[in-house]
Design an enzyme around this catalytic site. Structure first.
Site, PDB file in Angstrom:
ATOM      1  N   THR A  13     115.108  31.868  38.991  1.00 18.75           N
ATOM      2  CA  THR A  13     113.765  31.661  38.448  1.00 18.75           C
ATOM      3  C   THR A  13     113.115  30.426  39.057  1.00 18.75           C
ATOM      4  O   THR A  13     113.800  29.438  39.357  1.00 18.75           O
ATOM      5  CB  THR A  13     113.805  31.496  36.921  1.00 18.75           C
ATOM      6  OG1 THR A  13     112.513  31.130  36.435  1.00 18.75           O
ATOM      7  CG2 THR A  13     114.787  30.406  36.496  1.00 18.75           C
ATOM      8  N   TYR A  16     116.799  26.988  29.567  1.00 16.79           N
ATOM      9  CA  TYR A  16     116.786  28.226  30.342  1.00 16.79           C
ATOM     10  C   TYR A  16     116.756  27.931  31.838  1.00 16.79           C
ATOM     11  O   TYR A  16     117.590  28.423  32.611  1.00 16.79           O
ATOM     12  CB  TYR A  16     115.583  29.090  29.947  1.00 16.79           C
ATOM     13  CG  TYR A  16     115.284  30.189  30.945  1.00 16.79           C
ATOM     14  CD1 TYR A  16     116.191  31.223  31.167  1.00 16.79           C
ATOM     15  CD2 TYR A  16     114.101  30.179  31.690  1.00 16.79           C
ATOM     16  CE1 TYR A  16     115.923  32.226  32.090  1.00 16.79           C
ATOM     17  CE2 TYR A  16     113.828  31.178  32.613  1.00 16.79           C
ATOM     18  CZ  TYR A  16     114.737  32.195  32.813  1.00 16.79           C
ATOM     19  OH  TYR A  16     114.482  33.175  33.742  1.00 16.79           O
TER      20      TYR A  16
END
Length: 318
Positions: A115, A139
């Protein structure tokens, strides 16, 4: 090739699995179905319901697999702030179990769905792979730790690994689209209002230093993302960990996204203006210049196509 797709019952994983089947590969999906859907696993592939800790070693044990594409993860940024330990256990812990199973079974090729949240609040726009990685959420931090682990497995165990970093995925492919619960993605939430599943869209901040005062974000069609994964699979090189950003290079504002949704759905989509959310950068856009130069990938589908495809999918699932 025979391929293991972890998280292949989820949105992105299922679309990539469908593209792999269409390309003639033999695909096994490993998913615990905690957030995925069994009916999203494409025809022509096999589903094994298990976690990576409990299932990866058993699935890979026969030595017949050529590579792994790794999508399985918890991915709600806000939840990761509330449950950091859970995210470290599920994302990093489960991934390390997968990598060890690969090492023991002799599988050395892996493409990882990383990501652009690994960069945190970027210093430069668009973001390049050489920019500092300073994630601002658990995250993003867990995904960066997995990238770092892959670099170690490449160096120490001869893995050929590619990490793909991207922001927002949109659109649908062959009956496969977003079905998150809860839904946190802008386009899906805007389209939900057009379907009568909400009365208005919350617009957080209209005073950003952008063209229309709303945040600018990067969007990629899920089919373009799948194409990048197939190219990355061919680019896995023993002993090397590559990192590529996937992005548009320019992005779209929240107001622009809502306006295109109005155009496509023919719905007014009311807006409720809210204060800025803490930590929201003005612009988050990634450069895909490196993967374009080295692997020949470019994003081919525009925002209108992404939203049109997402709208067609959303109407079928009401």
């Amino acid at each position: 090739m025979k391929l293991l797709v972890t998280g292949g019952a989820g949105y992105v994983g299922s679309v990539v699995a469908a593209h792999l089947v269409a390309a003639g590969h033999s695909v096994v999906v490993l998913d615990d179905l905690s957030t995925g859907h069994a009916d999203a696993v494409p025809a022509g592939s096999e589903l094994v319901v298990a976690t990576l800790r409990k299932g990866a070693a058993e699935v890979l044990a026969d030595g017949s697999f050529d590579a792994v594409l790794h999508f399985a993860a918890k991915s709600v940024t806000g939840e990761s702030v509330v449950k950091p330990g859970y995210y470290w256990d599920q994302n990093l812990g489960e991934s390390l179990a997968l990598f060890d199973a690969m090492r023991q079974s002799g599988v050395r090729r892996i493409v990882f769905s990383s990501t652009a949240a690994t960069y945190g609040n970027p210093e430069n726009t668009p973001i390049s792979e050489s920019d500092p990685t300073r994630p601002v959420s658990p995250y993003g931090a867990t995904k960066l730790a997995i990238d770092t682990s892959l670099a170690s497995y490449a160096e120490l165990h001869g893995f050929g690994a590619v990490s793909l970093r991207y922001f927002n995925v949109a659109g649908a492919y062959d009956g496969l689209g977003e079905r998150h619960e809860p839904e946190t993605h802008l386009i899906a939430n805007v389209l939900a209002v057009a379907l009568g599943q909400g009365s208005e869209v919350s617009l957080f901040g209209t005073d950003y230093p952008t063209q229309d005062g709303t945040c600018v974000r990067d969007y990629i069609h899920v089919s373009d993302l799948a194409a990048a994964h197939l190219l990355a699979l061919d680019a896995c090189e023993p002993g090397r960990h590559r990192v590529y950003n996937l992005g548009s290079g320019s992005g779209h504002s929240v107001a622009e996204v809502i306006e295109v949704c109005r155009e496509i759905t023919k719905h007014p989509i009311p807006i409720r203006t809210c204060p800025r959310r803490d930590g929201d950068p003005s612009v988050l856009v990634a450069s895909s210049e490196k993967i374009s130069r080295e692997l020949g990938w470019t994003a081919k589908r525009d925002l209108h196509t992404m939203i049109s495809d997402a709208w067609a999918f959303a109407r079928k699932t009401v």
